[in-house]
Design an enzyme around this catalytic site. Sequence first.
Site, PDB file in Angstrom:
ATOM      1  N   ASN B 403       0.709  -1.051  -0.429  1.00 17.63           N
ATOM      2  CA  ASN B 403      -0.322   0.001  -0.272  1.00 17.63           C
ATOM      3  C   ASN B 403       0.458   1.637  -0.652  1.00 17.63           C
ATOM      4  OD1 ASN B 403      -1.760   1.971   1.100  1.00 17.63           O
ATOM      5  ND2 ASN B 403      -2.812   0.819   2.389  1.00 17.63           N
ATOM      6  N   ASP B 404       1.243   1.594   1.082  1.00 14.55           N
ATOM      7  CA  ASP B 404       2.623   2.935   1.528  1.00 14.55           C
ATOM      8  C   ASP B 404       3.096   2.517   0.444  1.00 14.55           C
ATOM      9  OD1 ASP B 404       0.795   3.546   3.082  1.00 14.55           O
ATOM     10  OD2 ASP B 404       1.517   2.565   5.283  1.00 14.55           O
ATOM     11  N   VAL B 405       3.888   2.033   0.015  1.00 14.13           N
ATOM     12  CA  VAL B 405       5.280   1.953  -0.769  1.00 14.13           C
ATOM     13  C   VAL B 405       4.750   2.200  -2.163  1.00 14.13           C
ATOM     14  CG1 VAL B 405       6.869   0.507   0.741  1.00 14.13           C
ATOM     15  CG2 VAL B 405       4.920  -0.722  -1.460  1.00 14.13           C
TER      16      VAL B 405
END
Lengths: 120, 483
Positions: B403-405
């Site tokens: 997600n965040d990456v």
Amino acid sequence: MDFQISISGFVALYIFMLTAFAGWVIIGRVPAILHTPLMSGSNFVHGIVVVGGIYALLNASTVQEQVIGFVAVLFGAGNAAGGYAVTDRMLAMFKTSGHPAGHGANSKAGTVKSIHAKKH
Amino acid sequence: MLILISHIGIGAVDLAAAFLFLYGLHRMSSPVTAPSGIFVAGIGMAVAVVASFLYAFDVGAAARANLPVNLGLAVVALLLGGGVAWWGGRKVAMTAMPQMVAIYNGMGGGAAGAIAAVELFGNKAQGATALFMTLLGALIGAVSFSGSLIAWAKLDGVINKPVRVKGQQVFNGLALLLTVALGAYIVVASADSAALILAMPTWIYLFFACALALGILMTLPIGGADMPVVISIFNAFTGLAVGIEGYVLQNPALMIAGMVVGAAGMLLTLLMAKAMNRSVSNVIFTNFGDVVTRKQGKIKGSLKPIQPGDAGIAMRYAASVIIVPGYGLAVSQGQAKLYDFVKLLQTGGVSVKFAVHPVAGRMPGQMDVLLAEAGVPYDLIFQLEDINDEFASADVALVIGANDVVNPAARIDKSSAIYGMPILNADHAKQVFVIKRGEGKGYAGIVNELFYADNCNMVYGDAQAVLIKMSEAVRGLGLPAVA
């Protein structure tokens, strides 16, 4: 001739400085893909503390020192053996396409020098 | 004569061991030579341990009567500790590798602390310098021991939530000061033992109790997702402690091995922190993940779900696919099913590559190991800086449990918690598929604009189940294999 090792003051600092530099350079070259085996591998290397534990235990003169020395050897041996077992297992899994997984110490998994040489 | 021979023997073997450690680590710089690297280092360890029994010829007069017992204890401890750890290391699942490394690392720190304790209780470290070094090694080793155990508990799920109380940092600072003060008192008092209020062993016990407590207090508030950095720090700590105790015992092999690991651990820690876009002190001293109510710009677009089969077929007709695996893939144990699917695509002539973010997984490089375990060849696995430009020319980016990456906010949104973090440019691909269990947020607690983008479709479900469905759909096409 005297073979008793004696390291004091600046000699110790020189050893620490040179080794820290060597470690920094050697580890800096390891590709990110190997960072987990590298961490467990360096974890294995500091298992050498077991040698210090054996020295302390053999020179223990009271029950208290014997107990603590025993713990030192127990933990140090665990550090070394466990670190080796997991690192060896992980490294045996890495293989290139078209080559079977190299196992243990005799990996012949290809002759790729730089692992992403065929990128372009 | 025996004493001289034992000194020469130990000296020569330890010198060889130190070289083998350095050479072994050097060989770990490529996956081709790495297995032989650990083997070389292993030989160094084995001969050093065997040679250390030569110390038996040179024990002090006070310990000579105990020698037969001590020799027996040493052998028992070696077999017991080594055997149990070896067995554990052979059995452990690859997903549980971070907590296993944490345990072994804690053991090393504990051993260094225990050696220091023997020196202190036996009053063997003479002089202020030796005493100072012994105490320093004891402090670092004890912190690494108790801290690693907490890290293990967090990674293993025994402790689920970060434990935080108000004023914790001040309290931790005081605990550190108290430990240092106790150490300083031990150094000063040992020079003038008449001034002691309590007997010396009591002070030593207090010192170790404080150091152990400090390790626990330091690690408790740190969140599970930050554990890669924490393990790396404690690895470096144990190395330092071993190096310092090596000086106390006048053993250069310990000094060299310990300091190499100390430097290596520091370097890895900095690399990890950089990949997470945070400083090391930020990881240790601030409570990341608390700021979930951060205001965010309005998001355009909508979430567009798609069936696994349709997404699978779309990829079969693509020319190139880049896969971004995240921790969600490991959680569902879907690596093998993923590689099955990739092999199907490859038989169909699709070019498939893996793009791994430096912080994918629970320790640096863990995703690479998990993919390797599933049989993915490492020449298909690319790191962020090597593949990021290729997304623009890729037909499909398949994001699995990450997600965040892949959140473009890291590039453009200055108000975002992850602004500045290096990310994989999955959004640059012509089509993005995201396999995700639900509509939840990543651990940074922010909404991912990528999921709402026009070129993005969501495939909801457990990664393993979704990948099986994708493979079935592609097989169902019954297309002839290309090439």
